[in-house]
Design an enzyme around this catalytic site. Structure first.
Site, PDB file in Angstrom:
ATOM      1  CD  GLU A 147       5.709  16.269 -84.440  1.00 44.87           C
ATOM      2  OE1 GLU A 147       5.845  17.356 -83.852  1.00 44.87           O
ATOM      3  OE2 GLU A 147       6.034  15.188 -83.929  1.00 44.87           O
ATOM      4  CE  LYS A 207       4.142  12.966 -81.618  1.00 47.14           C
ATOM      5  NZ  LYS A 207       5.348  12.121 -81.549  1.00 47.14           N
ATOM      6  CB  THR A 246       2.904  16.096 -79.850  1.00 47.11           C
ATOM      7  OG1 THR A 246       4.081  15.691 -79.163  1.00 47.11           O
ATOM      8  CG2 THR A 246       3.264  17.087 -80.944  1.00 47.11           C
ATOM      9  CG  ASP A 296       8.834   8.322 -78.298  1.00 47.17           C
ATOM     10  OD1 ASP A 296       8.536   8.735 -79.430  1.00 47.17           O
ATOM     11  OD2 ASP A 296       9.224   9.064 -77.385  1.00 47.17           O
TER      12      ASP A 296
END
Length: 329
Positions: free
Chosen positions: A97, A133, A157, A18
């Protein structure tokens, strides 16, 4: 000699980094990696990434973007460039994302996802190595459903409850990221407690509930626990499909010598009470979200936080390249 906790855990669960810290990813060599606007902003502040930033800005200029749109395009290019660099260090996938400001706009989310994938394609990266994402709003989940129908893989997410997980299953998304630590933080504040035993940790229990539901109903969507506050939380979900863990916790796991035992498995799932699996409607989803104060508050706070991180990156880049001064002149 007993292997360290990280080595043992990797035999039970796919470990994902992460982080957008390329040095950390190179050190721990996870199979996959995840990024988000906060991580990209942090990485952009590192001196060693200066060339990546300059290259992204020059590419946006060459594409003809100007003023505010020049910076927004630079952010998208930079985000993808970090993804490309990460993919050079891992064998699996990277999650990239979509702008969180689009979280309640299905069409705009789909369009942005395709823009990001087009950028990856320019760098010769196959879409099979990318997870788009998206925040787990109803609109985001519907965008994911449309993208998955076209063969584009998604990672949903900011997921905090079973109702979100059910909608993601209905949408056939590739992967979900339930947030462990943020759930714990919320309950500690709401119930005014300092800590919970790991077998009562609300974040760990939430992921277990989702995992069991998915396995009981043979749902193909992968479960990736995220947002950890301690290695105890990580080890409390040993056996989960994937766990995305920050570099500082990976380092702690590497130093820990305890025996790691699977806490999640298909056998565990079938030993628990089954929840019925029926498609969840938009009205039911939004009603459940509204009545789940924890999930509704954390979902919106997460979206707001990612928007703020992107705005911070926008300001950093605008100042760095003199775009603000050009606009004012």
């Amino acid at each position: 000699m007993t292997a360290n906790a990280l080595t043992q855990l990797k035999k039970l669960t796919t470990i994902v980094a992460d982080s957008s810290d390329l040095a950390a990813i190179e050190k721990f060599r996870p199979l996959d990696a995840t990024t988000n606007p906060s991580l990209i902003t942090a990485a952009a502040n590192q001196k060693e990434n200066k060339q990546l930033i300059e290259d992204a800005f020059q590419q946006a200029q060459q594409e003809g973007y100007q003023d505010e749109q020049l910076i927004e395009r630079t952010i998208d290019i930079l985000t993808v460039k970090f993804g490309v660099e990460i993919l050079k260090l891992i064998e699996g996938r990277v999650s990239t994302e979509v702008d969180a400001a689009l979280s309640y706009d299905t069409a705009a989310t789909i369009a942005k996802a395709k823009e990001l994938l087009a950028l990856y394609a320019k760098y010769g990266v196959s879409s099979d190595r990318i997870l788009i994402k998206i925040a787990s709003t109803w609109e985001g989940i519907q965008a994911a459903k449309a993208l998955e129908a076209e063969g584009i893989h998604t990672n949903l997410t900011l997921l905090f409850g079973l109702h979100q997980a059910k909608a993601c299953a209905d949408a056939n998304v590739t992967l979900i990221s339930p947030f462990v630590g943020r759930i714990l933080d919320w309950y500690k504040k709401a119930e005014n407690v300092d800590a919970y035993p790991i077998d009562q940790d609300p974040g760990v229990l939430s992921v277990k509930q989702i995992y069991f539901f998915y396995k009981q109903h043979n749902i193909k969507t992968e479960v990736m626990g995220a947002s950890f506050r301690s290695i105890d939380q990580v080890l409390g979900l040993a056996g989960c499909d994937l766990l995305t863990v920050a570099p500082n916790l990976l380092a702690e796991l590497e130093q820990d010598q305890r025996e790691v035992v699977a806490q999640l498995s298909t056998d565990h799932a079938h030993a628990h009470t089954e929840h019925p699996h029926t498609p969840i409607s938009e009205a039911a989803f939004k009603a459940e979200l509204e009545h789940d104060l924890m999930a509704s508050q954390l979902l919106q706070a997460g979206i707001d936080g990612f928007i703020k991180a992107r705005e911070q990156l926008h300001s950093l880049l605008a100042e760095s390249f003199g775009v603000i001064r050009e606009i004012k002149a």
